[in-house]
Design an enzyme around this catalytic site. Structure first.
Site, mmCIF file in Angstrom:
data_model
loop_
_atom_site.group_PDB
_atom_site.id
_atom_site.type_symbol
_atom_site.label_atom_id
_atom_site.label_comp_id
_atom_site.label_asym_id
_atom_site.label_seq_id
_atom_site.Cartn_x
_atom_site.Cartn_y
_atom_site.Cartn_z
ATOM 1 N N HIS A 32 -17.596 5.669 5.317
ATOM 2 C CA HIS A 32 -16.655 6.515 5.190
ATOM 3 C C HIS A 32 -15.176 5.753 5.445
ATOM 4 O O HIS A 32 -14.228 5.864 4.799
ATOM 5 C CB HIS A 32 -16.687 7.573 5.616
ATOM 6 N N LEU A 48 -5.604 11.251 8.382
ATOM 7 C CA LEU A 48 -4.196 11.787 8.179
ATOM 8 C C LEU A 48 -3.327 11.728 9.042
ATOM 9 O O LEU A 48 -2.028 11.162 8.733
ATOM 10 C CB LEU A 48 -4.306 13.100 7.341
ATOM 11 N N HIS A 92 -20.182 8.730 7.501
ATOM 12 C CA HIS A 92 -19.882 10.274 7.375
ATOM 13 C C HIS A 92 -21.051 10.790 7.198
ATOM 14 O O HIS A 92 -21.796 10.647 6.118
ATOM 15 C CB HIS A 92 -18.701 10.312 6.434
ATOM 16 N N GLY A 149 -0.576 4.728 0.270
ATOM 17 C CA GLY A 149 -1.370 5.675 0.994
ATOM 18 C C GLY A 149 -0.394 6.486 2.051
ATOM 19 O O GLY A 149 0.797 6.356 2.098
ATOM 20 N N LEU A 150 -0.947 7.445 2.937
ATOM 21 C CA LEU A 150 -0.157 7.979 3.707
ATOM 22 C C LEU A 150 0.673 7.383 4.490
ATOM 23 O O LEU A 150 2.092 7.365 4.944
ATOM 24 C CB LEU A 150 -1.064 9.059 4.554
ATOM 25 N N GLU A 186 -5.100 3.044 8.567
ATOM 26 C CA GLU A 186 -6.543 2.448 8.623
ATOM 27 C C GLU A 186 -6.581 1.125 8.870
ATOM 28 O O GLU A 186 -7.671 0.849 9.464
ATOM 29 C CB GLU A 186 -7.381 3.028 7.680
ATOM 30 N N GLY A 213 1.739 3.906 4.123
ATOM 31 C CA GLY A 213 2.671 3.075 3.403
ATOM 32 C C GLY A 213 3.641 3.832 2.585
ATOM 33 O O GLY A 213 4.843 3.511 2.655
ATOM 34 N N GLY A 232 0.752 -1.153 0.095
ATOM 35 C CA GLY A 232 0.057 0.007 -0.076
ATOM 36 C C GLY A 232 0.908 1.262 -0.163
ATOM 37 O O GLY A 232 1.938 1.203 0.451
ATOM 38 N N ARG A 237 -18.702 12.972 13.954
ATOM 39 C CA ARG A 237 -19.084 12.392 12.728
ATOM 40 C C ARG A 237 -20.403 11.397 13.115
ATOM 41 O O ARG A 237 -21.499 11.561 12.577
ATOM 42 C CB ARG A 237 -18.537 11.526 12.064
#
Lengths: 223, 647, 247
Positions: free
Chosen positions: B409, B449, B267, B43-44, B433, B46, B41, B338
């Site tokens: 979400h 994030l 969300h 994403g942020l 996540e 990985g 992965g 949320r």
């Protein structure tokens, strides 16, 4: 492209101011022609100018070949005009070839009968209609050339292509050298249009004025 | 058999991380060069982990299913990233960020992890600025902040409505730098289909090249899962189309425990569903609740007129509008967390006040803000979001309010990890996540994030060294062993089986059915009955899938249907575990709302006496029930209390 | 809505491709373009035909994965959006829609409508970063940056790397993409430090990968889903030329 283009624009502006003189005074124009005859500085200038043109053309062709390769072998089946993209910007090479074609005719019309003759050591030129003129008598050549309607048409088409070429070329020159930003785009494009239009109008003026004068004296040279 | 040891360091909460770092082992530069790490992965989590590990000198291989690491779904995060910088002088602090996060998570997260998250949050902002992330700034040149749900301070840093994109581009740039140096090798369009264990330790992965279908083996001394969440089990969600839970699920089946699978975040501000042809829901950033006010009409007559399009929302006068969040939660108003905002929207729509044809929408209105600040300020703050809304719905939100409705979400649940972010499989790590650790039963906005980058930049690079310091004698992993043979065979068998079914239903058709079961029964409000029903229905649907799915083409080509089928096969098992977990948790907390357990005002009613634990599930086999382990959550620094956003 | 679709099909990178005609019926105008393709694919599977491969992921206009050339326009006939944000209400009932993959030598077709854009990654690997390691950096507020510069940097940083610029450019040039990254970092003091090196390295890589040359047509800007201005190309040119002068 931008540097050689810039140089050519400067030459055009110079050439244009010289031509304008011809409208007002044939003698003054001929004096300039004599000044720019087979003298060492004029020859050097001619060589540099020719080099500039060559660089501009060769570079354009080379870039175009590269760009065609980059575009790939398979083309889009459907293409559309993007909003705000000028026609000339996408057809610079075609316009360039029209300009080049015009240039060759122009060289044959004038340069081959003027500076070239001087270089070869000649002192007179025989025109197609049998008239004999001096290679420094540029105004006579102008009158002769634009007395023929088809040259007028060819020259006007040529100048129109030049106008399109310049409307993109002038602002593009600033873009390529990094002298542009969002604020200046409208201004630069406006300047480009003005420069292109001035160049077109001034050159065209000579063509049209001499064409009209040719009706005043049906044949020969009368200034 | 693995047991749960959360390895929370001793000492006072605020000193745990420093103490821990001081005592864990490190690997010398010469030895780092000999160690291989696989990161799944980009994403942020990985990307930041792969880049940071590469910088440290490890040999890193990074895999992603997209055509470029830059496209991981972190890129879609809009609103911002939290940090306890206290730049606004509003009395923010590490403790306050920690406290808000624990409270926002409804006291179902691990205190030590959350405190560490708050502690490293400031370094993330420094790091991102150094990387060239163009955060929003004040005229004086310093960083700007905005407010987010669940907090009473302004601690959210943002880059217009594209914060996730900018942070990911920062991490991706750092990753690119390592790729160019050769310390990281990137494998885009490669899908990891299995984790390989040798002697009980994670030692490699089996991948499928998405373009050619080639099945390949890769070995490493440690494997990091940064594979994101599993919200797509609901079919319709704000997750990217290709987001999936398959690596987590394969890890679970190999012995990694799965924690709190039922904790799903719905969300509150998404564009409502328009019809059954839809494949994807679009989020509207929570930051919009800074200036937008949520309402439905007070009178049913107005509702009817709106649905019949006889009235425009702007025709309804102030006194006939019910700003229900401001009414119910005066202290936080439109900025409640949320889960609270989502349930309140559902409550109004269930009561018949939904404002569109389907009855499943409420208004998010900027009229007051535009009147107060002017259209230009609003355009500057949310321009791209407003544009996006208009492109999708054909409604200009500067003139008429947006219509929104809750949608799936984020998944707070995930693979269980200890304080070092290691799963119950030695050498297998889960970050971002994909793990369960930091958000409890509900995640606050702008914290995903923060967690992804905290794990990737500042936690994993330290803690993985502790494990790898014991591996410096291990040679390069041999991928020709029987363990790799078996793993590859199982992958090939799974693929072959899918092709052999040749049924009548497409993958999407079955996925939509699963989504429907999940949304109706394991969605915003759950009951013992619905959760039991869901399990039965999912089991039946799973049978249907394996008997009737139609996967066209072959493995040896770019085959998107095969990719989807492999992922759906896992969702069909994961969905059942979610229902199973939800049924086990006889309380309401955060995003997990059991209708049976609510306060007289309709708020989530926790049962701290019996459920102050993370429910950690162990796989026991295809047809046997998972085994429950409990990680008791001990709270030293905070007092457990009913969440109160009213005063 | 009922639509006729003329779609490019190509088995793999080496195969010769061609157009095929398809029909979809009863599509709601509120459906997104990619959802319309989902519907078509679902039908194709039922008919025993091979579904159409197209790249897509986030479907909210930010990941840059979707890449279709629709009726002559990258990302279709609407401005400032990606294909996934295009909705069928932009078309008329009975329309014939021509869908092609990105066409550029540097973006070879992998299958049907999906292309290989790894060249963009390679350009960024050549220098699209600030050389800082994790940790050991100054406080985020240590360097004030004017709002104007930060905003301009953000304007450029909005690039999603979708490839529409090079796909649209008649020269197959990636200048807007390269410029977006160079310009974004050039506007920040942190990025200025290695600005010259970055500009040279990225331009060299772009040329090496076979992208064409910029002739300032501005077509990239017109088709860019994020509205990135060619002013960034001017800044790249400035950066590049001044870097060359420094040599």
């Amino acid at each position: 492209m931008s540097i050689s283009g810039c140089f050519l624009i400067l030459f055009l502006l110079f050439h244009m101011s010289m031509n304008i003189v011809a409208i007002f005074s044939g003698e003054a124009y001929d004096a300039i022609c004599a000044f720019l005859g087979a003298n060492w500085y004029a020859l050097a200038g001619t060589l540099v100018l020719a080099a500039g043109v060559l660089v501009h053309i060769i570079y354009a062709i080379w870039l175009t070949l590269q760009n065609r390769k980059a575009r790939g072998n398979v083309r889009y089946a459907v293409t559309a005009q993007e909003e705000g993209v000028s026609w000339s910007s996408k057809n610079m090479l075609v316009l360039g070839f029209i300009v080049l074609g015009g240039l060759l005719i122009h060289l044959w019309n004038f340069w081959s009968k003027m500076q070239l003759v001087e270089i070869m050591g000649g002192h007179e030129v025989t025109l197609c209609n049998g008239d004999i003129v001096s290679p420094t008598d540029g105004s006579a050549l102008i009158q002769y050339t634009f007395g023929q309607w088809y040259f007028v048409v060819i020259y006007l088409v040529w100048l129109a292509a030049l106008w399109f070429h310049l409307t993109h070329g002038v602002w593009s020159m600033f873009q390529t050298t990094g002298w542009a930003n969002a604020l200046w785009y409208p201004r630069l494009k406006c300047i480009a249009n003005i420069v292109a239009t001035i160049i077109f109008l001034c050159f065209a003026a000579v063509v049209v004025v001499f064409f009209l004068r040719s009706f005043g004296c049906a044949s020969g040279i009368c200034i | 058999m693995a047991t749960l040891d959360s390895k929370i360091p001793q000492g006072p909460l605020a000193e745990k991380w420093s103490n821990h770092k001081a005592h864990i082992k490190v690997v010398s530069p010469a030895n780092k060069r000999k160690l291989d790490i696989i990161v799944i992965g980009t994403g942020l989590g990985g990307a930041s982990a792969a880049a940071s590990l590469g910088e440290l000198g490890y040999n890193v291989k990074v895999f992603c299913i997209q055509d470029s690491p830059r496209r991981a779904h972190s890129i879609a995060a809009q609103g911002g990233i939290n940090a306890a910088k206290n730049y606004q002088n509003d009395n923010d602090s590490i403790f306050r960020l920690f406290y808000d996060t624990i409270k926002g998570g409804d006291y179902r997260a691990r205190e030590a992890n959350v405190y560490r998250l708050a502690e490293v949050s400031n370094a993330i902002i420094d790091q991102c600025v150094a990387q060239g992330v163009p955060f929003a700034r004040e005229y004086g040149g310093l960083l700007d902040n905005r407010s987010f749900g669940g907090a009473q301070v302004s601690r959210t840093f943002y880059a217009r409505g594209q914060t996730g994109q900018q942070l990911l581009l920062g991490a991706y740039a750092a990753l690119n730098r390592q790729i160019s140096k050769g310390s990281v090798k990137s494998f885009p369009r490669h899908e990891v289909l299995d984790i390989v264990l040798v002697d009980g330790k994670a030692r490699g992965v089996i991948t499928r090249n998405i373009i050619t279908g080639e099945i390949e083996r890769f070995g490493a001394h440690a494997v990091v899962m940064a594979t994101g969440g599993y919200g797509n089990v609901f079919f319709l969600s704000t997750n990217a189309m290709n987001s999936n839970g398959s690596v987590a699920w394969q890890a679970y089946k190999k012995g990694a425990f799965f924690a709190n699978p039922c904790f799903t975040q719905i969300h509150p501000t998404c564009i409502p569903v328009h019809g059954d042809q839809q494949s994807k829901l679009t989020l509207m950033s929570e930051s919009l609740r800074n200036d937008g006010r949520i309402w439905v009409p007070k009178n049913k007559a107005d509702v009817e007129a709106l649905r019949a399009k006889k009235k425009k929302p702007s025709d309804i006068p102030e006194e006939d509008r019910d700003y229900y969040l401001e009414r119910r939660y005066p202290a936080f108003g439109n900025l409640v967390p949320r889960d609270v905002a989502s349930r309140a929207a559902k409550e109004r729509c269930d009561a018949g006040y939904g404002v569109n044809e389907t009855g499943l929408a409420v208004f998010l209105d900027f009229k007051t803000a535009i009147a107060r600040l002017g259209e230009d300020v609003i355009r500057q703050r949310y321009g791209n979001l407003f544009q996006m809304y208009e492109k999708i719905t054909d409604v200009n939100p500067y003139h008429e309010p947006m219509m929104i409705y809750p949608a799936v979400h984020y998944t707070m649940g995930g693979i269980w990890v200890d304080y070092n972010l290691m799963t119950t499989i030695p050498g297998l790590y889960a970050i971002g996540e994909a793990n369960f650790s930091d958000h409890g039963a509900n995640r606050l906005g702008a914290s995903a994030l923060m967690q992804g980058l905290a794990d990737g930049y500042f936690v994993l690079p330290y803690t993985i060294g502790d494990y790898l310091s014991h591996e410096i004698q291990s040679p390069k992993v041999d991928t020709t062993t029987k363990e790799f043979d078996e793993a590859e065979k199982s992958v090939r068998d799974r693929i072959a089986k899918l092709f052999s079914i040749k049924g009548k239903q497409t993958v999407d058709e079955i996925h939509k059915k699963l989504g429907h079961i999940m949304w109706e029964n394991v969605g915003m409000a759950r009951t013992a009955e619905s959760l039991t029903k869901a399990q039965e229905e999912i089991r039946a649907l799973r049978k249907e899938f394996w008997a009737d799915v139609k996967v066209p083409g072959t493995n040896e080509e770019f085959n998107q249907e095969l990719e989807k089928a492999l992922r759906l096969a896992d969702f069909l098992e994961l969905g059942e575990l979610m229902a199973y977990d939800g049924l086990n948790r006889n309380e309401s907390c955060g995003g997990h709302f059991r209708t049976e357990y609510q306060t007289p005002e309709g708020e989530a009613l926790r049962d701290d006496e019996h459920y102050a634990y993370a429910a950690v599930w162990e796989y026991t086999g295809p047809d046997t029930e998972p085994k429950l382990h409990k990680e008791e959550l001990k709270f030293e620094a905070v007092q457990l209390a009913q969440r109160n956003y009213k005063d | 809505m009922n639509l006729k679709l003329k779609i490019w099909r190509q088995k793999n990178a080496k195969a010769k491709g061609g157009f095929e005609m398809y029909h979809v019926e009863n599509v709601s105008p509120d459906t997104s373009f990619l959802e319309m393709l989902d519907i078509l694919n679902n039908n194709l599977i039922h008919e025993g035909k091979e579904p159409i491969v197209f790249d897509h992921d986030c479907r909210e206009g930010i990941c840059g994965m979707c890449s279709l050339h629709i009726n002559g326009h990258a990302h279709g006939p609407d401005t400032d959006i990606t294909t996934c944000q295009l909705h069928m209400r932009k078309f008329k009932d009975g329309d014939t829609i021509v869908i092609e993959p990105w066409r550029s030598a540097a973006f070879p077709v992998i299958k049907d409508l999906a292309v290989d854009r790894s060249a963009y990654d390679k350009i960024l690997q050549a220098g699209g970063f600030i050389s800082v390691n994790t940790g050991g950096v100054p406080d985020a507020n240590a360097i004030p940056i004017s709002k104007k510069d930060a905003d301009e940097s953000m304007d450029a940083a909005a690039c999603i790397g979708c490839g529409a610029c090079a796909a649209t450019c008649k020269n197959g040039s990636a200048m807007l993409f390269v410029a977006a990254r160079v310009s974004s970092l050039a506007k920040l003091p942190q990025g200025r430090i290695e600005g010259a090196r970055r500009a040279k390295a990225m331009v060299a890589k772009m040329d090496e990968l076979g992208f064409g040359n910029c002739t300032n047509t501005g077509a990239c800007e017109a088709e860019c889903p994020k509205g990135i201005s060619i002013a960034h190309i001017a800044r790249l040119n400035r950066e590049f030329l001044s870097a060359k002068f420094e040599d």
